[in-house]
Design an enzyme around this catalytic site. Structure first.
Site, PDB file in Angstrom:
ATOM      1  N   SER A   1      82.288 -90.618  80.047  1.00  0.00           N
ATOM      2  CA  SER A   1      81.474 -90.255  81.221  1.00  0.00           C
ATOM      3  C   SER A   1      80.016 -90.499  80.872  1.00  0.00           C
ATOM      4  O   SER A   1      79.650 -90.537  79.690  1.00  0.00           O
ATOM      5  CB  SER A   1      81.689 -88.775  81.539  1.00  0.00           C
ATOM      6  OG  SER A   1      80.716 -88.323  82.447  1.00  0.00           O
TER       7      SER A   1
ATOM      8  N   TYR B   1      82.710 -79.628  79.017  1.00  0.00           N
ATOM      9  CA  TYR B   1      83.116 -80.985  79.405  1.00  0.00           C
ATOM     10  C   TYR B   1      82.152 -82.022  78.812  1.00  0.00           C
ATOM     11  O   TYR B   1      82.593 -83.017  78.224  1.00  0.00           O
ATOM     12  CB  TYR B   1      83.149 -81.080  80.933  1.00  0.00           C
ATOM     13  CG  TYR B   1      83.496 -82.440  81.475  1.00  0.00           C
ATOM     14  CD1 TYR B   1      84.820 -82.898  81.477  1.00  0.00           C
ATOM     15  CD2 TYR B   1      82.517 -83.281  82.009  1.00  0.00           C
ATOM     16  CE1 TYR B   1      85.142 -84.147  81.991  1.00  0.00           C
ATOM     17  CE2 TYR B   1      82.836 -84.528  82.526  1.00  0.00           C
ATOM     18  CZ  TYR B   1      84.149 -84.956  82.515  1.00  0.00           C
ATOM     19  OH  TYR B   1      84.475 -86.191  83.028  1.00  0.00           O
TER      20      TYR B   1
END
Ligand code: NDP
Length: 252
Positions: free
Chosen positions: A144, A157
């Site tokens: 990401s 995360y």
């Protein structure tokens, strides 16, 4: 130009929904034999209907022993996409051990086990097979943009995706001499189930969108195209690297 993966076998994790599902479909369409791994069987049933011949494997990748049992004897794999992931919203000050890693009482709250440990485990299984067969395989980890920038409420995360940056490099270094390449794709928000959840506040989403030079989030197709590029020989000299699919966010 769409790559041709005829004669190759590809394994995609998190293939039930979102980016993983479309990646499995694209690989199937480009001639690969596809092993689709996810934890909701209904998703595998519908995927197998859409793409006849796909090999479904239903397993919770947060469970090491179950994963070993399900994938230990998976056979030859040439292309691997480590895509399965969870994004559990929790600000830093409230972050709990249950969100961080696995606890039997919280079966879905296991960020590091799914987002990082499973990448290591599945890659080990697949890479051992590639080395034994002497094939020049390619592994793509779906990371990401939050491997490089923060995102509110996603402390754990973001940490998992930061870890994937170094795991990708470490794997590339050790597997390079075996002609196995390892790279990542690092998207901004993509409006899958996960992306909708993390950008659900309209005010925040509007502000976030404005910080993207292209004034848009990424489409699933944009991410899939970068995955296919890194899996293919078109990226034959690229390893230990990552492609940002971030509408320019990191440049802003
Ligand atoms: P989705 O939530 O839409 O899909 C995730 C898929 O992974 C589902 O099929 C899910 O199955 C599966 N999965 C999750 N946990 C496990 C597990 N423990 N075992 C097996 N399968 C599992 O997510 P996206 O498609 O949006 O995300 C895919 C990847 O892209 C992730 O790694 C994510 O971090 C990354 N990413 C996503 C972004 C976004 O905005 N969407 C942005 C940047 C990166 P089930 O539904 O059954 O749990």
């Amino acid at each position: 130009m769409k790559p041709n993966f005829s004669g190759l076998r590809a394994l995609v994790t998190g293939a039930g929904k979102g980016i993983g599902r479309d990646t499995a479909k694209a690989l199937h369409a480009s001639g690969a034999k596809v092993v689709a791994v996810t934890r909701t069987n209904a998703d595998l049933v519908s995927l197998a209907k859409e793409c006849p011949g796909i090999e479904p494997v239903c397993v919770d990748l947060g469970d090491w022993e179950a994963t070993e049992k399900a994938l230990g004897g998976i056979g030859p794999v040439d292309l691997l996409v480590n895509n399965a992931g969870v994004a559990l919203l929790q600000p830093f000050i409230e972050s709990t051990k249950e969100i961080f890693d696995s606890r039997p009482m919280f079966p879905s709250a296991r960020s590091f086990n799914v987002n990082v440990r499973a990448v290591l485990q599945v890659s080990q299984i697949v890479a051992k097979g590639m080395i034994n067969r002497g094939v020049a395989g390619s592994i793509v980890n779906i990371s990401s943009m939050v491997a490089y920038v923060t995102y509110p409420g996603l402390t754990t995360y973001c940490s998992t995706k930061g870890a994937i940056t170094m795991l990708t490099k470490a794997m590339a270094m050790e597997l390079g001499p075996h002609k196995i390449r390892v790279n990542s794709v690092n998207p901004t928000v993509v409006l899958t189930d996960m992306g909708k959840k993390v950008s659900a506040d309209p005010k925040f989403a509007k502000k976030l969108l404005k910080r993207h030079p292209l004034r848009k989030f990424a489409e699933v197709e944009d991410v899939v195209n970068s995955i296919l590029f890194l899996l293919s020989d078109s990226s034959a000299s690229t390893t230990g690297s990552g492609i940002l699919v971030d509408s320019g966010y990191l440049a802003s």
